[in-house]
Structures are given as structure tokens and as C-alpha cells.
Design a protein around this motif. Structure first.
Motif, PDB file in Angstrom:
ATOM      1  N   ASP A 280       0.848  -1.187   0.000  1.00  0.00           N
ATOM      2  CA  ASP A 280       0.000   0.000   0.000  1.00  0.00           C
ATOM      3  C   ASP A 280       0.878   1.229   0.000  1.00  0.00           C
ATOM      4  O   ASP A 280       2.099   1.135   0.129  1.00  0.00           O
ATOM      5  CB  ASP A 280      -0.948  -0.001   1.214  1.00  0.00           C
ATOM      6  CG  ASP A 280      -0.190  -0.096   2.514  1.00  0.00           C
ATOM      7  OD1 ASP A 280       0.634   0.780   2.777  1.00  0.00           O
ATOM      8  OD2 ASP A 280      -0.415  -1.073   3.284  1.00  0.00           O
TER       9      ASP A 280
ATOM     10  N   CYS B 144      -1.125  -9.243  -5.859  1.00  0.00           N
ATOM     11  CA  CYS B 144      -0.799  -7.866  -6.238  1.00  0.00           C
ATOM     12  C   CYS B 144      -0.362  -7.825  -7.692  1.00  0.00           C
ATOM     13  O   CYS B 144       0.401  -8.679  -8.150  1.00  0.00           O
ATOM     14  CB  CYS B 144       0.313  -7.309  -5.361  1.00  0.00           C
ATOM     15  SG  CYS B 144       0.736  -5.592  -5.755  1.00  0.00           S
TER      16      CYS B 144
ATOM     17  N   LEU C 275      -9.766   3.057  -5.413  1.00  0.00           N
ATOM     18  CA  LEU C 275      -9.626   1.853  -6.223  1.00  0.00           C
ATOM     19  C   LEU C 275     -10.954   1.623  -6.945  1.00  0.00           C
ATOM     20  O   LEU C 275     -12.011   1.779  -6.338  1.00  0.00           O
ATOM     21  CB  LEU C 275      -9.327   0.620  -5.360  1.00  0.00           C
ATOM     22  CG  LEU C 275      -8.022   0.559  -4.557  1.00  0.00           C
ATOM     23  CD1 LEU C 275      -8.147   1.320  -3.254  1.00  0.00           C
ATOM     24  CD2 LEU C 275      -7.653  -0.886  -4.266  1.00  0.00           C
TER      25      LEU C 275
ATOM     26  N   TYR D 105      -5.162  -3.895  -6.541  1.00  0.00           N
ATOM     27  CA  TYR D 105      -5.260  -2.437  -6.777  1.00  0.00           C
ATOM     28  C   TYR D 105      -6.577  -2.042  -7.441  1.00  0.00           C
ATOM     29  O   TYR D 105      -6.867  -0.852  -7.532  1.00  0.00           O
ATOM     30  CB  TYR D 105      -4.065  -1.947  -7.602  1.00  0.00           C
ATOM     31  CG  TYR D 105      -4.226  -2.076  -9.108  1.00  0.00           C
ATOM     32  CD1 TYR D 105      -4.085  -3.303  -9.732  1.00  0.00           C
ATOM     33  CD2 TYR D 105      -4.531  -0.970  -9.895  1.00  0.00           C
ATOM     34  CE1 TYR D 105      -4.239  -3.432 -11.099  1.00  0.00           C
ATOM     35  CE2 TYR D 105      -4.681  -1.085 -11.267  1.00  0.00           C
ATOM     36  CZ  TYR D 105      -4.535  -2.320 -11.868  1.00  0.00           C
ATOM     37  OH  TYR D 105      -4.699  -2.439 -13.220  1.00  0.00           O
TER      38      TYR D 105
ATOM     39  N   CYS E 146      -9.646  -2.552  -1.470  1.00  0.00           N
ATOM     40  CA  CYS E 146      -9.465  -1.322  -0.694  1.00  0.00           C
ATOM     41  C   CYS E 146      -9.422  -1.576   0.811  1.00  0.00           C
ATOM     42  O   CYS E 146     -10.378  -2.078   1.398  1.00  0.00           O
ATOM     43  CB  CYS E 146     -10.580  -0.337  -1.014  1.00  0.00           C
ATOM     44  SG  CYS E 146     -10.362   1.260  -0.218  1.00  0.00           S
TER      45      CYS E 146
ATOM     46  N   TRP F 267      -4.407   4.473  -9.146  1.00  0.00           N
ATOM     47  CA  TRP F 267      -3.397   3.778  -9.949  1.00  0.00           C
ATOM     48  C   TRP F 267      -3.633   3.961 -11.434  1.00  0.00           C
ATOM     49  O   TRP F 267      -2.686   3.942 -12.231  1.00  0.00           O
ATOM     50  CB  TRP F 267      -3.354   2.285  -9.588  1.00  0.00           C
ATOM     51  CG  TRP F 267      -2.840   2.071  -8.201  1.00  0.00           C
ATOM     52  CD1 TRP F 267      -3.569   1.677  -7.110  1.00  0.00           C
ATOM     53  CD2 TRP F 267      -1.500   2.274  -7.733  1.00  0.00           C
ATOM     54  NE1 TRP F 267      -2.758   1.627  -6.003  1.00  0.00           N
ATOM     55  CE2 TRP F 267      -1.495   1.988  -6.349  1.00  0.00           C
ATOM     56  CE3 TRP F 267      -0.312   2.676  -8.352  1.00  0.00           C
ATOM     57  CZ2 TRP F 267      -0.338   2.088  -5.579  1.00  0.00           C
ATOM     58  CZ3 TRP F 267       0.832   2.770  -7.582  1.00  0.00           C
ATOM     59  CH2 TRP F 267       0.811   2.483  -6.215  1.00  0.00           C
TER      60      TRP F 267
END
Ligand SMILES: Nc1nc2c(c(=O)[nH]1)N[C@H]1C(S)=C(S)[C@@H](COP(=O)(O)O)O[C@H]1N2
Ligand SMILES: [Mo]
Length: 530
Positions: A247, A294, A345, A387, A391, A409
Motif C-alpha cells: 500500500d 498484487c 480503487l 489495486y 481497498c 493507480w
């Protein structure tokens, strides 16, 4: 001898200027943290400047930082900021010996930088956020001005007997001023720690006092055989302490669940609502095993883990609010989740409402979410990279469209939509291992969340693909262990693995970087059999 005296004067300037500058910087930071402790800990200068730097870091540099420093990247950033400040502080200290006002003005300039950074943070709650940096800079500038004035040479003067007494530096005056400054700044720092700690204790107490209700829909019992007994393989369930963390939060938000609220609003929301944690906990909870991944995970990388999550089915809340998925005529195709620290997000509404176990999670492996993993509530959507779905510290859900809004992002070049790519990872042997000739267990995990894993194959050098043994599949949303017994022969060998997902699609061998929508290619390790 002018040469010697100017050399000595340079030494003197450094010996006085450096401590004066460093003390002034220490004073500035201590006072700023003290004011932040009163106003808002997250508005402290190092936190806001670090946050602003993280937000402005190009994706490639961020990727490098994650690769190089892993989960220590934030500690490295903090240290880096402090090191840069120290160097500048020494410079300002030396400058202040001859130009007191200029030195002090330099310190004030940093107050401006900190204040602007604080106000530009997405979680800024208003003008008060500028106070810590402003107050710190004032205190630092004052400290530097006073210290510098105590560090100037005493001029030479005639003695009574007619001789001349050499000029010098009043060491005592400076030491006294420095000592007083150090003690005052140290006390401010200690008080700051105390205040921030007390705030944190409210959040800690709320977490410790939280009793998770039993799920109305428990996770199906994990079938026997999801775990293979191979040394070095990733355990099926990842312990909370071992779960990867990714994060942008330089200071982990510590949210007091008593004051926490979740708002649901936006396009197509007929009945906007705000929920307290107790209201969420009073609803029927689901419990599910889900593997989270991720998008920054390299092929073979560590940013993937499986936990047993407890939470509220998100689609139920959305339906109650009047939201319909686009396939049923809903106007909103993007759900934007916002965290207490201002992260945004965006997930496809269609995915969240298509029957998969998208949830607002409150529990992780039998305990309330750890602070690092989003306490009190985080979102999870099986099948989507973190991402675009996961959240943490969530506080707001807005229904909108992909055309109307780009979350954090996406503004930085990552894809709007990002389903997780099929991957097999070799956990053992490790790269450059030297296993003995004879039988060697090659084993690892494979994931293709929400599609499941139907096959894993292993190849030695350029040999044929061989089927690995698969552990029992828990659900399509979890990873699956696999192993292959290799008769190792002496020499150097490349071991490669590939997975096939539940739709029959074989993991691509096309290599892709993590940016914009996740790495692809096959994991391989090179080993030497002596
Ligand atoms: N508030 C917030 N939530 C966030 C993030 C973040 O930076 N801030 N990072 C996301 C990313 S990129 C991932 S991969 C997951 C990681 O969750 P974990 O740290 O619990 O493993 O959280 C997601 N949720
Ligand atoms: Mo991520």
C-alpha cells in the motif's frame, strides 16, 4: 598567517554550524510532530512529504523500490527524507553563522514545502493540516537564529596591560543555548510520541474489543489434501503475520471502529446510506477462503497469499441501495472505493454483482483485520488484482462510470480493469539450489482466481512437459498446491512450471512486465546437481 586562520575558521564554522543546523532541524521536526499529535498525526511533515513523493514517484521507480526494498520500502523512504533534511540542515547551519536571517528563512521555506504537501494530501481535512509544518518551521527558524547568534566570534580587544587579547569563540554561550534547545526539542518529541500513542490506543482498544460474529455462511470445510507435505512449499493458508503487504500508507491508518462509517452513494443509488461497524456486523456474514494477488508481483514473486476472510456480501448491500449491474440496466459500471487515507480503487460493478463472493471483510484468519490489512473493514473481489478491488481502511463507496473517473493507480498508468493472470510459482527448489542427484521434490502453488487451476506441468530444461500432482482444490478462488518428483541428474538444469486454468487456457509464455495489468510468462529456476 591568514592561511591557517581561515582554515581554522572553516573548521570552526563547521563545528558550530553543523550542530546548530541539526539542532534546529530536530527542533522543527519535534515541534511539528507535537502539533501533528494534537491536530492529526497523519499531517506530520515527514508523513505528508513522503506521501507526496510516493504519489509522484514514476511507476518504474516504484517498481524498483518494491523489488529492491520489498516491504521495507517505506522505512527506506523515511530514512532517505531524514538524511536529505540532515544534509540541508548542516548547510543552513553553516550559512546562518554569517547570515542569520538567510539561514532562518531557509528553515521557513521547508515549512512552506511541508504545509503545501500536507494540504495536497488526498486525506487532508483542511487548513489545520498545514499547522504542524508551519509551527515546526517557526520553531526551527527561531532555534537556528538564536544558536547562530551564540556561535559568532568574540572580537579581539585590548587588554588593560596594553597587550592584545586574541579574539575567540564563546564556547560556553553556544553550548548552553544548544543544550537548552536539545532538551526543549527532546521534550516536545516525547510529548508528541505520547499524544500519537494515545490516539492509536483508542484504535487498538476498539480492535481488541471487537468480537467477530459467527458466519451465517461458513466457509466450506477445507478439503483434506489441500496441503501437500513437501518441505519449502507455501502453506495453503498464509498466516496474517506472513501475509504480504502492499500500500501507499507511510503511516498505517489506525481507525477507531467506534467512529468509523461506510457511505454508499452515487449513480443509480436510490437509497444512499451510511453504515456503522455494528450495523455491518449485525448482518449475515459470509466466510470464504480467497487468494489475493498484487499486480506488482513479478513472475515467481511473493505478493500473493491466501486467507480465510469473514465479511458482508457486497452485492447484497448494493442491491439494497438500489444498484443494478450494467447487464441489468444499471447506469454505473465502476464502483470506486475510497479509504480513510484518500486512496481510490475502482472495480467493475458487473464483477462485484455477478455472484462471486465479493465482500466487505472484517475478519482475516479468525481475527479482526490487522491494522496493516485494513482494519476495521476492507473490500475483496475474488479474481481481481488488489489495486482494482481490495481497498483497505475503506470508508466510502461511490457508484460511477469508467468514463467519468480514474482512480489512483489508473491515473498513474495502470489498467482500468485487471483480472488476475494465471500463474504457477516454484517454491522449491530455490534458485541456484544444489540438490543431490536422485529424487527431488519440485513443488509450489498455482493460481487463477475465480477460474481455478485444472493442471500444472513441469519441464526440465527443454524436455517434454510433465504433469505435476495437484493438491485437492479448495475453491476456484484459491491457489492450488502442486508437486513433481524429479529424478535429478548431475549438471545444471532449468526447471520451468506452467499452469492451466479451469477454462482450459494454458498460462501464456509471453513475458509481460507488471505494468499495466500484471506480469506474465513462466517461472523457472536454475539449479545445479553436483
Ligand atoms: N487504502 C489502500 N488500500 C489498498 C492499497 C493501498 O495502497 N491503500 N493497495 C492495494 C493493493 S495494490 C493491494 S495488492 C492490496 C494488498 O493488500 P494487503 O496489503 O492486505 O496484502 O491492497 C490494496 N488496497
Ligand atoms: Mo497491488
Amino acid at each position: 598567517m591568514p592561511g591557517v586562520s581561515s582554515f581554522r575558521s572553516i573548521l570552526f564554522r563547521a563545528a558550530r554550524g553543523a550542530p546548530a543546523g541539526l539542532l534546529a532541524a530536530f527542533t522543527a521536526l519535534a515541534v511539528a510532530e507535537l502539533v501533528a499529535g494534537l491536530v492529526r498525526p497523519a499531517a506530520g511533515p515527514v508523513t505528508v512529504v513522503g506521501g507526496a513523493l510516493i504519489d509522484r514517484t514514476p511507476a518504474a521507480v516504484k517498481d524498483f523500490a518494491i523489488r529492491t526494498f520489498g516491504e521495507n520500502d517505506k522505512a527506506v523512504l523515511r530514512l532517505g527524507i531524514l538524511a536529505v533534511l540532515a544534509v540541508i540542515a548542516v548547510g543552513l547551519g553553516v550559512l546562518a553563522l554569517s547570515h542569520r536571517r538567510a539561514g532562518a528563512a531557509g528553515v521557513l521555506l521547508f515549512g512552506v514545502v511541508g504545509s503545501v504537501a500536507a494540504l495536497s494530501r488526498p486525506d487532508s481535512t483542511g487548513i489545520a493540516d498545514a499547522l504542524p509544518s508551519a509551527a515546526g518551521a517557526l520553531a526551527g527558524a527561531l532555534a537556528l537564529y538564536v544558536l547562530a547568534s551564540r556561535a559568532v566570534p568574540v572580537p579581539a580587544r585590548a587588554d588593560v596591560d596594553g597587550g592584545e587579547r586574541a579574539g575567540g569563540w564563546s564556547r560556553r554561550g553556544f553550548l548552553v543555548a544548544a543544550g537548552v534547545t536539545a532538551v526543549a526539542a527532546g521534550s516536545a518529541g516525547a510529548l508528541a510520541r505520547f499524544l500519537t500513542g494515545r490516539r492509536g490506543r483508542g484504535a487498538v482498544a476498539s480492535r481488541e474489543g471487537l468480537v467477530l460474529p459467527a458466519p451465517a455462511s461458513p466457509a466450506p470445510a477445507v478439503p483434506a489434501g489441500v496441503g501437500l507435505r513437501v518441505p519449502g512449499i507455501s502453506p495453503f493458508t498464509t498466516r496474517n503475520a506472513d501475509f504480504y503487504r502492499v500500500d501507499t500508507a507511510l503511516a498505517v491508518p489506525e481507525v477507531d471502529a467506534g467512529t468509523w462509517r461506510l457511505r454508499i452513494h452515487g449513480k443509480g443509488v436510490d437509497r444512499p446510506r451510511a453504515y456503522t461497524l455494528d450495523q455491518l456486523l449485525a448482518r449475515p456474514l459470509i466466510e470464504r477462503d480467497v487468494t489475493l494477488t498484487c499486480v506488482s508481483n513479478e513472475v515467481g514473486g511473493p505478493y500473493v497469499g491466501t486467507a480465510r476472510w469473514l465479511g458482508v456480501r457486497l452485492a447484497d448491500l448494493l442491491r439494497e441501495a438500489g444498484v443494478r449491474p450494467p447487464s441489468q440496466g444499471g447506469e454505473a459500471d465502476q464502483l470506486v472505493a475510497r479509504s480513510v487515507d484518500g486512496m481510490t480503487l475502482g472495480s467493475p460493478v458487473e464483477d462485484v454483482m455477478d455472484g462471486r463472493d465479493a465482500m466487505l471483510a472484517v475478519g482475516m484468519n479468525g481475527e479482526p483485520l490487522p491494522f496493516e490489512h485494513g482494519y476495521p473493514v476492507r473490500m475483496l473481489v475474488p479474481g481481481l488484482y488488489g489495486y482494482v478491488s481490495a481497498c483497505k481502511w475503506i470508508t466510502d463507496i461511490e457508484l460511477t462510470t469508467f468514463d467519468a473517473y480514474d482512480p489512483y493507480w489508473v491515473k498513474r498508468g495502470w489498467a482500468r480493469k485487471a483480472p488476475i493472470k494465471t500463474q504457477a510459482r516454484i517454491d522449491t527448489p530455490k534458485p541456484f539450489a544444489r540438490p543431490a542427484a536422485g529424487p527431488v521434490a519440485i513443488a509450489g502453488v498455482a493460481w487463477a482466481q475465480h477460474r481455478g487451476i485444472s493442471r500444472v506441468e513441469v519441464r526440465i530444461d527443454e524436455g517434454p512437459w510433465q504433469d505435476a500432482d495437484l493438491a485437492v482444490q479448495d475453491t476456484v478462488d484459491t491457489w492450488r498446491q502442486w508437486s513433481y518428483r524429479w529424478q535429478a541428474t548431475p549438471g545444471g538444469h532449468t526447471v520451468t512450471a506452467r499452469a492451466t486454468d479451469g477454462t482450459g487456457a494454458v498460462q501464456t509464455e509471453q513475458r509481460a512486465r507488471t505494468i499495466p495489468d500484471g506480469a506474465s510468462g513462466r517461472h523457472s529456476v536454475f539449479v545445479t546437481v553436483p
